[in-house]
Design a protein around this motif. Structure first.
Motif, PDB file in Angstrom:
ATOM      1  N   ARG A 281       0.833  -1.203   0.000  1.00 25.35           N
ATOM      2  CA  ARG A 281       0.000   0.000   0.000  1.00 25.35           C
ATOM      3  C   ARG A 281       0.870   1.257   0.000  1.00 25.35           C
ATOM      4  NH1 ARG A 281       0.821   2.170   4.793  1.00 25.35           N
ATOM      5  NH2 ARG A 281       1.464   0.838   6.532  1.00 25.35           N
ATOM      6  N   PRO A 282       0.319   2.366  -0.492  1.00 27.47           N
ATOM      7  CA  PRO A 282       0.990   3.658  -0.343  1.00 27.47           C
ATOM      8  C   PRO A 282       1.050   4.061   1.130  1.00 27.47           C
ATOM      9  CG  PRO A 282      -0.744   3.760  -1.992  1.00 27.47           C
ATOM     10  CD  PRO A 282      -0.913   2.467  -1.268  1.00 27.47           C
ATOM     11  N   ALA A 283       2.043   4.826   1.494  1.00 31.07           N
ATOM     12  CA  ALA A 283       2.227   5.214   2.893  1.00 31.07           C
ATOM     13  C   ALA A 283       0.997   5.881   3.516  1.00 31.07           C
ATOM     14  CB  ALA A 283       3.453   6.117   3.025  1.00 31.07           C
ATOM     15  N   PRO A 284       0.262   6.751   2.793  1.00 34.69           N
ATOM     16  CA  PRO A 284      -0.889   7.401   3.439  1.00 34.69           C
ATOM     17  C   PRO A 284      -2.055   6.461   3.758  1.00 34.69           C
ATOM     18  CG  PRO A 284      -0.128   8.684   1.546  1.00 34.69           C
ATOM     19  CD  PRO A 284       0.545   7.353   1.467  1.00 34.69           C
ATOM     20  N   LEU A 285      -2.069   5.265   3.200  1.00 38.29           N
ATOM     21  CA  LEU A 285      -3.197   4.356   3.406  1.00 38.29           C
ATOM     22  C   LEU A 285      -2.924   3.378   4.550  1.00 38.29           C
ATOM     23  CD1 LEU A 285      -4.506   3.621  -0.193  1.00 38.29           C
ATOM     24  CD2 LEU A 285      -5.199   5.380   1.440  1.00 38.29           C
ATOM     25  N   GLN A 413       7.539  -3.916   6.287  1.00 39.78           N
ATOM     26  CA  GLN A 413       6.248  -3.724   6.957  1.00 39.78           C
ATOM     27  C   GLN A 413       5.842  -2.254   7.026  1.00 39.78           C
ATOM     28  OE1 GLN A 413       6.580  -5.808  10.722  1.00 39.78           O
ATOM     29  NE2 GLN A 413       6.239  -7.793   9.764  1.00 39.78           N
ATOM     30  N   ARG A 414       5.819  -1.639   5.873  1.00 34.83           N
ATOM     31  CA  ARG A 414       5.460  -0.220   5.791  1.00 34.83           C
ATOM     32  C   ARG A 414       4.868   0.080   4.431  1.00 34.83           C
ATOM     33  NH1 ARG A 414       8.944   2.844   2.655  1.00 34.83           N
ATOM     34  NH2 ARG A 414      10.920   1.844   2.066  1.00 34.83           N
ATOM     35  N   GLY A 415       4.235   1.246   4.344  1.00 38.56           N
ATOM     36  CA  GLY A 415       3.742   1.706   3.069  1.00 38.56           C
ATOM     37  C   GLY A 415       4.858   2.316   2.241  1.00 38.56           C
ATOM     38  N   PHE A 416       4.649   2.409   0.927  1.00 40.69           N
ATOM     39  CA  PHE A 416       5.693   2.906   0.039  1.00 40.69           C
ATOM     40  C   PHE A 416       5.367   4.302  -0.472  1.00 40.69           C
ATOM     41  CE2 PHE A 416       2.712   0.503  -2.655  1.00 40.69           C
ATOM     42  CZ  PHE A 416       2.400   1.446  -3.612  1.00 40.69           C
ATOM     43  N   GLU A 417       6.412   4.984  -0.906  1.00 40.22           N
ATOM     44  CA  GLU A 417       6.273   6.253  -1.622  1.00 40.22           C
ATOM     45  C   GLU A 417       6.368   5.969  -3.122  1.00 40.22           C
ATOM     46  OE1 GLU A 417       5.469   8.895  -0.094  1.00 40.22           O
ATOM     47  OE2 GLU A 417       5.915   8.319   1.981  1.00 40.22           O
ATOM     48  N   GLU A 418       5.813   6.855  -3.925  1.00 39.67           N
ATOM     49  CA  GLU A 418       5.756   6.594  -5.361  1.00 39.67           C
ATOM     50  C   GLU A 418       7.148   6.462  -5.970  1.00 39.67           C
ATOM     51  OE1 GLU A 418       3.548   8.229  -9.380  1.00 39.67           O
ATOM     52  OE2 GLU A 418       3.649   9.507  -7.612  1.00 39.67           O
TER      53      GLU A 418
END
Length: 579
Positions: A281-285, A413-418
């Motif tokens: 998932r993207p980091a903000p989600l 275990q984290r969201g990603f940036e574009e």
């Protein structure tokens, strides 16, 4: 020094008047040594990016101690109730109205109850990570509970935190339930509302979908999964959850090949989200802020990639032949290109603006916006084909997704940036993908034929040479009246001033019949630039508007094998559509 008491949060749901669409909720808060507690209800639910103000359905909010003494409370915001427990155990009771038939909102009647947790359960402010239990007081006329939460006691379920609780809906009633074994993982199927489905066929087909998607991602994170399908007279849609999904379908859709394949595509889409958005998932989600919008420009990846893969997976599972698959893929292009808004809104902006546009369409939406589902799907196929072609078939988008899942979810275990998602995609594939990632924020279009040609296919517009006349309007017959329902940006009707909700009464001095045949006659036999006089009624006032006839700019995209393709390109095409 006194030992701090253990805090517990317990819910109980009962159904006294389900026929009136109400549930009764009791929340018991034990061990909180505070003067007051702020109870908050989410304003939106994950996966459906719209502020829905669930607290508007709360009634009869009442607070007391565990021995029934009154506790003071006050409502301090639209979704926040403050209870003054003064260190005492507290019991909160309220009624909840639910009568909206969707996959994301509560629905309760005398046949069943669908409980969407974000619209049902309060969390204690600051304690989103607190565990809770939910007990269903099952009435005698209902027999079954379907949910992704583990059952710790009879009809009692536990959530380790509120993120898990809000991602675990409940279906309560007399649904048809059976279990599908998929590589040793039980998958519960719950059918609500009847239907002409074949259990054996559906079981076999879902097993294929689960196996193919697990192969793509490399592993399956489930110990158990639940499919709930609400069958209506006419419906289609779904919402993904951490280890379950809620689907909506037509109860008679299962015996026709087209509608059944569409249902399997829906299953494939929502199950794909098990990885793509629920974990990768993207980091903000996530972690979520349940009180306001959670913005990201990357829904074109989460929903667009999933929209590309859902049809591709049904093809790989042999539910569709190549012609059928290419038609469904071409439809993604048609849905984008035939909305004038595609020239105004990029995939990235569509993702960011989902909170104010995607779930709030109006008569002008087609002129101002696109869907990140469709635009994301055509960007996805561009990425897949470019990777296949430039890696000489060694890599494809499957490899990127698997690597991203392993890197960002399993390992970090984290969201990603574009930027880091693009960097990983280019590292895994060995291909420069910057052209496509730049196009995410551009209003202009990529040369998609370049990507299709590289694997021996071509994208053509069947209407490119068509000289069909058009006003640029969409109409509907409303009780024998012809009403304008849409006006395309920059069409002749747009420029002349025809409006949505105008009633077309006559053309060139001739009254329209209820079928609007006179309008069709003018369009079929008129000439380019010819001025036609349209008599309309607008808000009860009659007026005539002169509109010139113009050529339609609509497209009919088709994807087919390129007969002039080189042999190497044909080989790559076989790899693209390898089963």
């Amino acid at each position: 020094m006194t030992e701090q008491r253990k805090t517990t949060i317990k819910y109980e749901i009962s159904f006294i008047e389900p026929q009136a669409h109400y549930a009764e909720v009791t929340l018991t808060l034990n061990g909180f040594e505070t003067d007051f507690l702020d109870l908050k209800m989410p304003v939106w639910t994950p996966g459906s990016y719209l502020v829905r103000e669930f607290s508007r359905h709360v009634e009869g909010f009442h607070t007391e101690t565990s021995d029934a003494a009154s506790i003071q409370h006050e409502k301090i915001s639209k979704n926040t109730w403050r209870i003054f427990n003064n260190g005492k155990n507290a019991v909160v009771k309220y009624r909840l109205y639910g009568f909206e038939t969707s996959v994301r909102t509560n629905f309760i009647d005398d046949s069943h109850a669908f409980i969407s947790p974000a619209g049902t359960f309060f969390y204690v402010d600051g304690l989103i990570d607190h565990a809770s239990t939910v007990h269903i007081d099952l009435p005698g006329y209902w027999t079954k509970i379907s949910t992704g939460l583990p059952e710790i006691e009879h009809h009692t379920f536990k959530a380790e935190n509120f993120d898990i609780l809000y991602d675990s809906p409940f279906e309560i009633g007399n649904q048809d339930v059976w279990t599908i074994d998929c590589n040793g993982i039980p998958h519960e199927f719950a059918m609500v509302g009847g239907g002409n489905y074949d259990k054996d066929q559906l079981t076999a087909d879902v097993q294929k979908i689960v196996a193919e998607e697990t192969r793509i991602w490399g592993s399956n994170p489930n110990d158990r999964y639940v499919f709930v399908t609400h069958n209506y007279q006419q419906a289609y849609g779904g919402l993904e959850h951490l280890n379950s999904t809620i689907l909506a379908s037509s109860r008679n859709a299962y015996q026709q090949k087209l509608s059944y394949n569409n249902y399997l595509t829906l299953v494939a889409h929502e199950y794909f989200h098990l990885w793509n958005v629920k974990r990768l998932r993207p980091a903000p989600l996530g972690p979520f802020d349940y009180e306001q919008e959670n913005y990201t420009s990357l829904l074109w990846i989460m929903e667009g990639f999933t929209s590309y893969y859902d049809n591709l997976i049904t093809y790989r599972c042999d539910f569709r032949d190549e012609e059928d698959y290419l038609q469904t893929l071409a439809q993604e292009f048609n849905l984008v290109y035939n909305r004038p808004g595609y020239a105004l809104q990029s995939a990235g902006l569509s993702s960011f603006d989902t909170w104010i546009k995607q779930y709030r369409p109006d008569e002008n939406s087609a002129n101002t916006s696109i869907s990140y589902y469709n635009k994301g799907a055509i960007l996805s196929v561009a990425l897949d084909l470019k990777i296949i072609a430039e890696s000489k078939g060694e890599k494809r988008l499957d490899d990127v997704l698997k690597a991203a899942y392993e890197q960002f979810y399993l390992k970090e275990q984290r969201g990603f940036e574009e930027a880091e998602f693009q960097a990983l995609a280019e590292e895994v594939s060995g291909v420069d993908l910057s052209e496509i990632f730049r196009a995410v924020y551009a209003n202009g279009e990529l040369d998609y034929n370049k990507y299709f040609n590289s694997v021996g296919y071509e994208l053509i517009d069947l209407l490119a040479e068509n000289k069909t006349l058009s006003l640029g309007i969409r109409t509907a017959n409303n009780d024998t009246r012809i009403i304008i329902k849409g006006v395309d940006r920059n069409s002749s009707a747009w420029k002349a001033g025809l409006n949505v909700n105008d009633e077309i009464i006559g053309i060139n001095g001739v009254r329209l019949d209820p079928a609007g045949r006179e309008l069709e006659q003018v369009l079929q036999h008129g000439e380019l630039g010819q001025i036609i006089e349209i008599l309309i009624a607008r808000d009860g006032i009659i007026r005539t508007i002169a509109v010139p006839l113009a050529y339609s700019d609509k497209k009919s995209i088709q994807i087919r094998r390129n007969t002039s393709a080189k042999e190497a390109e044909k080989v790559l095409g076989k790899l693209w559509l390898k089963r």
